[in-house]
Design a protein around this motif. Structure first.
Motif, short mmCIF file in Angstrom:
data_model
loop_
_atom_site.label_atom_id
_atom_site.label_comp_id
_atom_site.label_asym_id
_atom_site.label_seq_id
_atom_site.Cartn_x
_atom_site.Cartn_y
_atom_site.Cartn_z
N UNK A 1 58.60 17.38 85.58
CA UNK A 1 58.79 17.64 84.17
C UNK A 1 57.55 16.95 83.50
N UNK A 2 56.94 17.64 82.58
CA UNK A 2 55.41 16.95 81.98
C UNK A 2 55.99 15.41 81.37
N UNK A 3 57.12 15.13 81.15
CA UNK A 3 57.36 13.59 80.60
C UNK A 3 56.84 12.65 81.84
N UNK A 4 57.34 13.15 83.13
CA UNK A 4 56.95 12.11 84.26
C UNK A 4 55.38 12.04 84.48
N UNK A 5 54.87 13.14 84.37
CA UNK A 5 53.48 13.14 84.44
C UNK A 5 52.77 12.31 83.29
N UNK A 6 53.29 12.29 82.08
CA UNK A 6 52.67 11.37 81.03
C UNK A 6 53.12 9.94 81.32
N UNK A 7 54.24 9.75 81.72
CA UNK A 7 54.59 8.33 82.22
C UNK A 7 53.65 7.85 83.23
N UNK A 8 53.73 8.49 84.30
CA UNK A 8 52.52 7.81 85.28
C UNK A 8 51.22 7.87 84.77
N UNK A 9 50.65 8.75 84.25
CA UNK A 9 49.20 8.81 83.34
C UNK A 9 49.23 7.50 82.60
N UNK A 10 50.07 7.22 81.63
CA UNK A 10 49.95 5.93 80.96
C UNK A 10 49.92 4.58 81.66
N UNK A 11 50.79 4.66 82.94
CA UNK A 11 50.93 3.28 83.73
C UNK A 11 49.46 3.30 84.35
N UNK A 12 48.75 4.18 84.66
CA UNK A 12 47.38 4.27 85.35
C UNK A 12 46.44 4.00 84.34
N UNK A 13 46.45 4.44 83.15
CA UNK A 13 45.37 4.54 82.09
C UNK A 13 45.35 3.19 81.72
N UNK A 14 46.29 2.02 81.65
CA UNK A 14 46.20 0.82 80.86
C UNK A 14 45.65 -0.15 82.34
N UNK A 15 45.53 0.31 83.20
CA UNK A 15 44.92 -0.44 84.46
C UNK A 15 43.39 -0.78 84.33
N UNK A 16 42.63 0.24 83.90
CA UNK A 16 41.25 0.10 84.09
C UNK A 16 40.70 0.84 85.08
N UNK A 17 41.49 1.43 86.13
CA UNK A 17 41.23 2.18 87.02
C UNK A 17 40.89 3.87 86.59
N UNK A 18 40.21 4.49 87.26
CA UNK A 18 39.68 5.80 86.97
C UNK A 18 40.91 6.69 87.36
N UNK A 19 41.17 7.76 86.61
CA UNK A 19 42.48 8.70 86.95
C UNK A 19 42.14 10.16 86.70
N UNK A 20 42.55 10.98 87.38
CA UNK A 20 42.57 12.45 87.19
C UNK A 20 43.86 13.01 87.52
N UNK A 21 44.25 13.95 86.99
CA UNK A 21 45.71 14.55 87.01
C UNK A 21 45.51 16.21 87.79
#
Length: 270
Positions: free
Chosen positions: A176-196
């Protein structure tokens, strides 16, 4: 089966570790160019990095067998998961860097590949499928989280430096897109780089089991190793790779991954 580790939990989360194993049977090792080359592409220290997951109630499924023996995250039919791009086989014959793993004439033939599949691949997936069904029956909605890592720079596989977090949802088909969004949010606040859904969109396991309509939401997380361990500046060698696991070095990554898995649990419980 002492090579297969299953730690049962009751939470609606399964964490799979398909590439952390380093065990190689003696008859296979005798045919290899180098035992170090055969273990070079392991997902180093990932099961230690995530060892908090059991305390969250997650179920853990791990093979101790090296991916060089058989890669339980490849399509058993032999079809490429990334057509047109460099990759490795069900029973790899080269490293990620393209180095031959076997001595001339010693690579496994189709009969041996089938034998290895029956001995390791099929039991791994039977165990994984059983745990998914057990938890889906109890909760209705569950998350399968595929835990991986890879060196930050491998020119044969991708250009430049890989982001720290590489989330794979099979272009949105595996969860579900909601799971992706939740994981992206947890990653993005960390300061680490991210791509989906970048270079790594999810392996065979994510694509095979991710069926949102049936309540199974699958996601793959490919970590660039530099986020939790030191990587050599030049080409890796037996003297420089892998570097030892250092809990202090990995602390910030573990904190973020704790948020990521809790996001998975929150999604499943909603």
């Amino acid at each position: 089966m002492d090579w297969l580790e299953v730690t049962r939990g009751d939470a609606p989360l399964v964490v799979s570790f398909p590439h952390t194993g380093t065990d190689i049977p003696a008859d296979v090792e005798a045919r290899l160019v180098s035992p170090w080359l055969a273990r070079k592409d392991a997902d180093w220290w990932i099961h230690q990095l995530y060892d908090f997951a059991a305390d969250l109630g997650a179920t853990l499924v791990r093979t101790r067998v090296s991916r060089t023996v058989i890669d339980v995250n490849r399509d058993p039919s032999g079809a490429s998961l990334y057509p047109g791009q460099a990759t490795t086989e069900l029973c790899p014959t080269t490293t990620f860097d393209g180095e031959p793993l076997y001595r001339v004439g010693q690579a496994p033939d189709p009969a041996e590949v089938a034998q290895r599949r029956g001995r390791w691949f099929d039991p791994y997936h039977a165990a994984l499928a059983a745990e998914l069904e057990r938890l889906r029956s109890a909760h209705g909605k569950i998350v399968l989280y595929e835990a991986h890592s890879i060196r930050s720079r491998i020119p044969r596989l991708f250009e430049g430096e890989l982001p720290n977090f590489n989330i794979g949802a099979n272009s949105g088909a595996a969860c579900d897109p909601g799971l992706v969004a939740a994981i992206e949010s947890a990653c993005d606040v960390s300061g680490f780089s991210r791509v989906t859904d970048g270079r790594f969109k999810g392996g065979w396991t994510t694509r095979r089991y991710g069926r949102p309509g049936t309540g199974v939401h699958a996601i793959q997380m490919e970590l660039a190793c530099r986020g939790y361990m030191d990587e050599p500046e030049g080409e890796p060698s037996p003297e420089t790779w892998p570097t030892p696991y250092d809990a202090d070095r990995a602390r910030f990554m573990r904190q973020t991954l704790t948020h990521v898995l809790n996001a998975c649990l929150d999604f499943a419980r909603r």
